[in-house]
Write a protein that holds these residues in place. Structure first.
Motif, PDB file in Angstrom:
ATOM      1  N   THR A 208      -3.683 -15.971 -60.987  1.00 43.79           N
ATOM      2  CA  THR A 208      -3.378 -16.445 -62.333  1.00 43.79           C
ATOM      3  C   THR A 208      -2.565 -17.737 -62.270  1.00 43.79           C
ATOM      4  OG1 THR A 208      -3.429 -14.207 -63.268  1.00 43.79           O
ATOM      5  CG2 THR A 208      -2.219 -15.886 -64.500  1.00 43.79           C
ATOM      6  N   VAL A 209      -1.613 -17.772 -61.344  1.00 44.71           N
ATOM      7  CA  VAL A 209      -0.775 -18.964 -61.176  1.00 44.71           C
ATOM      8  C   VAL A 209      -1.584 -20.129 -60.615  1.00 44.71           C
ATOM      9  CG1 VAL A 209       1.171 -19.945 -59.901  1.00 44.71           C
ATOM     10  CG2 VAL A 209       1.365 -17.666 -60.912  1.00 44.71           C
ATOM     11  N   LEU A 210      -2.334 -19.863 -59.541  1.00 52.97           N
ATOM     12  CA  LEU A 210      -3.003 -20.941 -58.817  1.00 52.97           C
ATOM     13  C   LEU A 210      -4.293 -21.425 -59.473  1.00 52.97           C
ATOM     14  CD1 LEU A 210      -2.492 -19.522 -55.225  1.00 52.97           C
ATOM     15  CD2 LEU A 210      -1.251 -21.418 -56.268  1.00 52.97           C
ATOM     16  N   LEU A 211      -5.021 -20.518 -60.118  1.00 47.43           N
ATOM     17  CA  LEU A 211      -6.310 -20.880 -60.692  1.00 47.43           C
ATOM     18  C   LEU A 211      -6.258 -21.120 -62.198  1.00 47.43           C
ATOM     19  CD1 LEU A 211      -8.581 -18.385 -58.721  1.00 47.43           C
ATOM     20  CD2 LEU A 211      -8.330 -20.830 -58.319  1.00 47.43           C
ATOM     21  N   ASP A 212      -5.470 -20.299 -62.893  1.00 49.89           N
ATOM     22  CA  ASP A 212      -5.403 -20.416 -64.349  1.00 49.89           C
ATOM     23  C   ASP A 212      -4.205 -21.241 -64.818  1.00 49.89           C
ATOM     24  OD1 ASP A 212      -7.613 -18.754 -64.377  1.00 49.89           O
ATOM     25  OD2 ASP A 212      -6.421 -16.930 -64.621  1.00 49.89           O
ATOM     26  N   HIS A 213      -3.300 -21.565 -63.885  1.00 49.85           N
ATOM     27  CA  HIS A 213      -2.101 -22.345 -64.213  1.00 49.85           C
ATOM     28  C   HIS A 213      -1.276 -21.675 -65.310  1.00 49.85           C
ATOM     29  CE1 HIS A 213      -4.417 -26.195 -62.769  1.00 49.85           C
ATOM     30  NE2 HIS A 213      -4.313 -25.264 -61.822  1.00 49.85           N
ATOM     31  N   ALA A 214      -1.194 -20.353 -65.212  1.00 54.07           N
ATOM     32  CA  ALA A 214      -0.457 -19.577 -66.210  1.00 54.07           C
ATOM     33  C   ALA A 214       0.473 -18.604 -65.507  1.00 54.07           C
ATOM     34  CB  ALA A 214      -1.431 -18.821 -67.114  1.00 54.07           C
ATOM     35  N   PHE A 215       1.455 -18.136 -66.237  1.00 57.93           N
ATOM     36  CA  PHE A 215       2.342 -17.127 -65.685  1.00 57.93           C
ATOM     37  C   PHE A 215       1.595 -15.798 -65.631  1.00 57.93           C
ATOM     38  CE2 PHE A 215       5.403 -20.288 -67.080  1.00 57.93           C
ATOM     39  CZ  PHE A 215       6.332 -20.263 -66.050  1.00 57.93           C
ATOM     40  N   PRO A 216       1.855 -14.982 -64.600  1.00 61.34           N
ATOM     41  CA  PRO A 216       1.147 -13.703 -64.486  1.00 61.34           C
ATOM     42  C   PRO A 216       1.466 -12.768 -65.643  1.00 61.34           C
ATOM     43  CG  PRO A 216       2.876 -13.894 -62.831  1.00 61.34           C
ATOM     44  CD  PRO A 216       2.773 -15.218 -63.484  1.00 61.34           C
ATOM     45  N   ASP A 217       0.568 -11.858 -65.884  1.00 66.80           N
ATOM     46  CA  ASP A 217       0.744 -10.874 -66.948  1.00 66.80           C
ATOM     47  C   ASP A 217       2.006 -10.062 -66.686  1.00 66.80           C
ATOM     48  OD1 ASP A 217       0.572  -8.863 -68.827  1.00 66.80           O
ATOM     49  OD2 ASP A 217      -1.545  -8.450 -68.480  1.00 66.80           O
ATOM     50  N   ALA A 218       2.907 -10.031 -67.665  1.00 68.52           N
ATOM     51  CA  ALA A 218       4.165  -9.308 -67.500  1.00 68.52           C
ATOM     52  C   ALA A 218       3.934  -7.827 -67.240  1.00 68.52           C
ATOM     53  CB  ALA A 218       5.040  -9.495 -68.741  1.00 68.52           C
ATOM     54  N   ILE A 219       2.863  -7.292 -67.811  1.00 67.46           N
ATOM     55  CA  ILE A 219       2.558  -5.870 -67.611  1.00 67.46           C
ATOM     56  C   ILE A 219       2.262  -5.587 -66.142  1.00 67.46           C
ATOM     57  CG2 ILE A 219       0.926  -4.022 -68.156  1.00 67.46           C
ATOM     58  CD1 ILE A 219       0.631  -5.203 -70.928  1.00 67.46           C
ATOM     59  N   LEU A 220       1.544  -6.503 -65.484  1.00 67.38           N
ATOM     60  CA  LEU A 220       1.241  -6.322 -64.064  1.00 67.38           C
ATOM     61  C   LEU A 220       2.513  -6.351 -63.223  1.00 67.38           C
ATOM     62  CD1 LEU A 220      -2.016  -8.390 -63.386  1.00 67.38           C
ATOM     63  CD2 LEU A 220      -1.760  -5.916 -63.589  1.00 67.38           C
ATOM     64  N   ILE A 221       3.420  -7.265 -63.556  1.00 64.11           N
ATOM     65  CA  ILE A 221       4.678  -7.354 -62.818  1.00 64.11           C
ATOM     66  C   ILE A 221       5.479  -6.070 -62.982  1.00 64.11           C
ATOM     67  CG2 ILE A 221       6.877  -8.569 -62.620  1.00 64.11           C
ATOM     68  CD1 ILE A 221       4.571 -10.161 -61.532  1.00 64.11           C
ATOM     69  N   VAL A 222       5.527  -5.563 -64.202  1.00 65.07           N
ATOM     70  CA  VAL A 222       6.257  -4.312 -64.464  1.00 65.07           C
ATOM     71  C   VAL A 222       5.623  -3.162 -63.693  1.00 65.07           C
ATOM     72  CG1 VAL A 222       6.827  -2.600 -66.229  1.00 65.07           C
ATOM     73  CG2 VAL A 222       7.112  -5.042 -66.719  1.00 65.07           C
ATOM     74  N   LYS A 223       4.290  -3.098 -63.692  1.00 65.75           N
ATOM     75  CA  LYS A 223       3.600  -2.032 -62.961  1.00 65.75           C
ATOM     76  C   LYS A 223       3.888  -2.124 -61.468  1.00 65.75           C
ATOM     77  CE  LYS A 223      -0.740  -1.325 -64.045  1.00 65.75           C
ATOM     78  NZ  LYS A 223      -2.150  -1.629 -64.426  1.00 65.75           N
ATOM     79  N   LEU A 224       3.902  -3.343 -60.949  1.00 65.29           N
ATOM     80  CA  LEU A 224       4.197  -3.531 -59.523  1.00 65.29           C
ATOM     81  C   LEU A 224       5.617  -3.091 -59.193  1.00 65.29           C
ATOM     82  CD1 LEU A 224       2.446  -6.961 -58.905  1.00 65.29           C
ATOM     83  CD2 LEU A 224       2.002  -4.863 -57.622  1.00 65.29           C
ATOM     84  N   LEU A 225       6.554  -3.408 -60.066  1.00 62.28           N
ATOM     85  CA  LEU A 225       7.940  -2.984 -59.844  1.00 62.28           C
ATOM     86  C   LEU A 225       8.087  -1.479 -59.962  1.00 62.28           C
ATOM     87  CD1 LEU A 225       9.892  -5.794 -61.746  1.00 62.28           C
ATOM     88  CD2 LEU A 225       9.752  -5.436 -59.266  1.00 62.28           C
ATOM     89  N   LEU A 226       7.342  -0.872 -60.876  1.00 64.11           N
ATOM     90  CA  LEU A 226       7.399   0.581 -61.043  1.00 64.11           C
ATOM     91  C   LEU A 226       6.855   1.307 -59.814  1.00 64.11           C
ATOM     92  CD1 LEU A 226       6.320   1.024 -64.792  1.00 64.11           C
ATOM     93  CD2 LEU A 226       8.597   1.348 -63.785  1.00 64.11           C
ATOM     94  N   VAL A 227       5.991   0.627 -59.073  1.00 63.46           N
ATOM     95  CA  VAL A 227       5.484   1.191 -57.816  1.00 63.46           C
ATOM     96  C   VAL A 227       6.411   0.830 -56.658  1.00 63.46           C
ATOM     97  CG1 VAL A 227       3.613   1.117 -56.123  1.00 63.46           C
ATOM     98  CG2 VAL A 227       3.084   1.215 -58.561  1.00 63.46           C
ATOM     99  N   SER A 228       6.820  -0.431 -56.586  1.00 62.25           N
ATOM    100  CA  SER A 228       7.561  -0.940 -55.432  1.00 62.25           C
ATOM    101  C   SER A 228       8.973  -0.390 -55.328  1.00 62.25           C
ATOM    102  CB  SER A 228       7.610  -2.468 -55.482  1.00 62.25           C
ATOM    103  OG  SER A 228       6.316  -3.018 -55.505  1.00 62.25           O
ATOM    104  N   VAL A 229       9.694  -0.331 -56.436  1.00 63.63           N
ATOM    105  CA  VAL A 229      11.094   0.103 -56.392  1.00 63.63           C
ATOM    106  C   VAL A 229      11.213   1.561 -55.941  1.00 63.63           C
ATOM    107  CG1 VAL A 229      13.182   0.484 -57.749  1.00 63.63           C
ATOM    108  CG2 VAL A 229      11.873  -1.627 -58.043  1.00 63.63           C
ATOM    109  N   PRO A 230      10.480   2.506 -56.544  1.00 60.56           N
ATOM    110  CA  PRO A 230      10.556   3.882 -56.029  1.00 60.56           C
ATOM    111  C   PRO A 230      10.055   3.997 -54.590  1.00 60.56           C
ATOM    112  CG  PRO A 230       9.589   3.856 -58.217  1.00 60.56           C
ATOM    113  CD  PRO A 230       9.646   2.429 -57.751  1.00 60.56           C
ATOM    114  N   LEU A 231       9.055   3.189 -54.238  1.00 60.52           N
ATOM    115  CA  LEU A 231       8.499   3.242 -52.889  1.00 60.52           C
ATOM    116  C   LEU A 231       9.526   2.813 -51.859  1.00 60.52           C
ATOM    117  CD1 LEU A 231       5.856   3.781 -51.301  1.00 60.52           C
ATOM    118  CD2 LEU A 231       5.331   1.351 -51.537  1.00 60.52           C
TER     119      LEU A 231
END
Length: 250
Positions: A208-231
Motif C-alpha cells: 500500500t505504501v510502495l505501490l499505492d502511495h497511501a498509508f496502510p489500512d489502520a484495521i490491518l495494523i490493529v489486527k497485526l498488533l492484536l496478533v503480535s503483542v500476545p504472541l
C-alpha cells in the motif's frame, strides 16, 4: 543498558564471522532476494504473466519481507542449541539469542531496502508522506517474528524435530502467502489463506505504501498488533519459563 551494548557486539561479531574472507562481504546478503526477484519478475511477467501492475516492485516487496521473516525464524530455532558456550556462561542473557538472529537478518533487510525504494520510485514515483509508515510496519514485523522465534527456540531445546518442522512450514508458507501473486479475493475457495494470514496483512501494508502511495489500512495494523503483542508476550513467557534448564539440555 548492558544487554543492548552486548547485542550490538554480538551482531557485529556474527556479521564479521559470516562474511570473513569474503570478497564482497555483506553484498552476498543481497544475492538471494535479488536472484529470486529476477526469476519471479521474468517468469511471471513474460513466461507466465500474472498481469499484475508494477510487478517488479510488487514481488520485490514480498520477497524481501519474507526473506527477513523466514531466515530469522529458521536461524532462531537453533539459536540456543548452536550457542552452547554462551548458554553455559554465567550471567549471559540467553533471551538475546533469538533477538540476535532477527537483528542480524534485519541488517540484510535494511541493506536491500534502498533498492526496493529505488525500484518503487522508478515504477510508481515517489511515495511521499506514506513512507513515514514504513518504520512502523517494520517494527510490527519485528514483533511478530520475535514472538514466533522465542517459541521456536525454546521448544527446539527439548524437541529437536522442531527444526525440520519449521523448515517445512516456512517452505509451505512461502507458497500459501501472496508473496509473488496477488491476494486472493474474498469469494475464492481458499480466500482464508489471505484473510486469515497475518503475513499477508503485513505484505498488504508494505505494498500500500510502495505501490499505492497511501498509508496502510489502520484495521490491518490493529489486527497485526492484536496478533503480535500476545504472541510475543507468550513467547517471552515460555522462553523465560524453560530457560533455566537450557544449561542441562544443550
Amino acid at each position: 543498558m548492558h544487554w543492548r551494548d552486548l547485542l550490538v557486539e554480538l551482531v557485529g561479531r556474527d556479521l564479521k564471522i559470516r562474511y570473513q574472507r569474503s570478497a564482497i562481504g555483506l553484498g552476498w546478503s543481497l544475492m538471494k532476494p535479488l536472484s529470486q526477484l529476477i526469476v519471479f519478475a521474468t517468469v511471471f511477467s513474460s513466461v507466465l504473466p500474472l498481469n499484475i501492475e508494477n510487478y517488479t516492485t510488487f514481488v520485490f516487496a514480498g520477497v524481501l519481507a519474507w526473506s527477513w521473516f523466514s531466515s530469522s525464524l529458521t536461524s532462531a530455532t537453533v539459536a540456543v542449541t548452536s550457542n552452547r558456550e554462551m548458554v553455559r556462561r554465567p550471567g549471559f542473557p540467553v533471551f538475546l539469542l533469538p533477538v540476535l538472529t532477527i537483528v542480524s537478518q534485519g541488517v540484510h533487510f535494511l541493506l536491500a531496502l534502498p533498492l526496493l525504494l529505488i525500484c518503487a520510485f522508478i515504477q510508481t514515483g515517489f511515495s511521499g508522506p506514506a513512507l513515514l509508515a514504513l518504520p512502523a510496519i517494520i517494527a510490527v514485523q519485528f514483533l511478530f517474528t520475535l514472538g514466533l522465534c522465542f517459541i521456536a527456540a525454546a521448544v527446539h531445546v527439548y524437541f529437536r524435530d522442531i527444526e525440520h518442522m519449521i523448515g517445512v512450514a516456512v517452505m509451505l508458507g512461502f507458497y500459501v502467502t501472496p508473496v509473488f501473486y496477488r491476494p486472493l479475493q474474498s469469494d475464492h475457495n481458499f480466500a482464508f489463506l489471505t484473510t486469515a494470514n497475518p503475513f499477508a496483512w503485513l505484505l498488504d501494508c508494505y505494498r500500500t505504501v510502495l505501490l499505492d502511495h497511501a498509508f496502510p489500512d489502520a484495521i490491518l495494523i490493529v489486527k497485526l498488533l492484536l496478533v503480535s503483542v500476545p504472541l510475543i508476550a507468550f513467547g517471552a513467557w515460555l522462553f523465560r519459563r524453560v530457560s533455566y534448564r537450557f544449561v542441562d539440555e544443550v
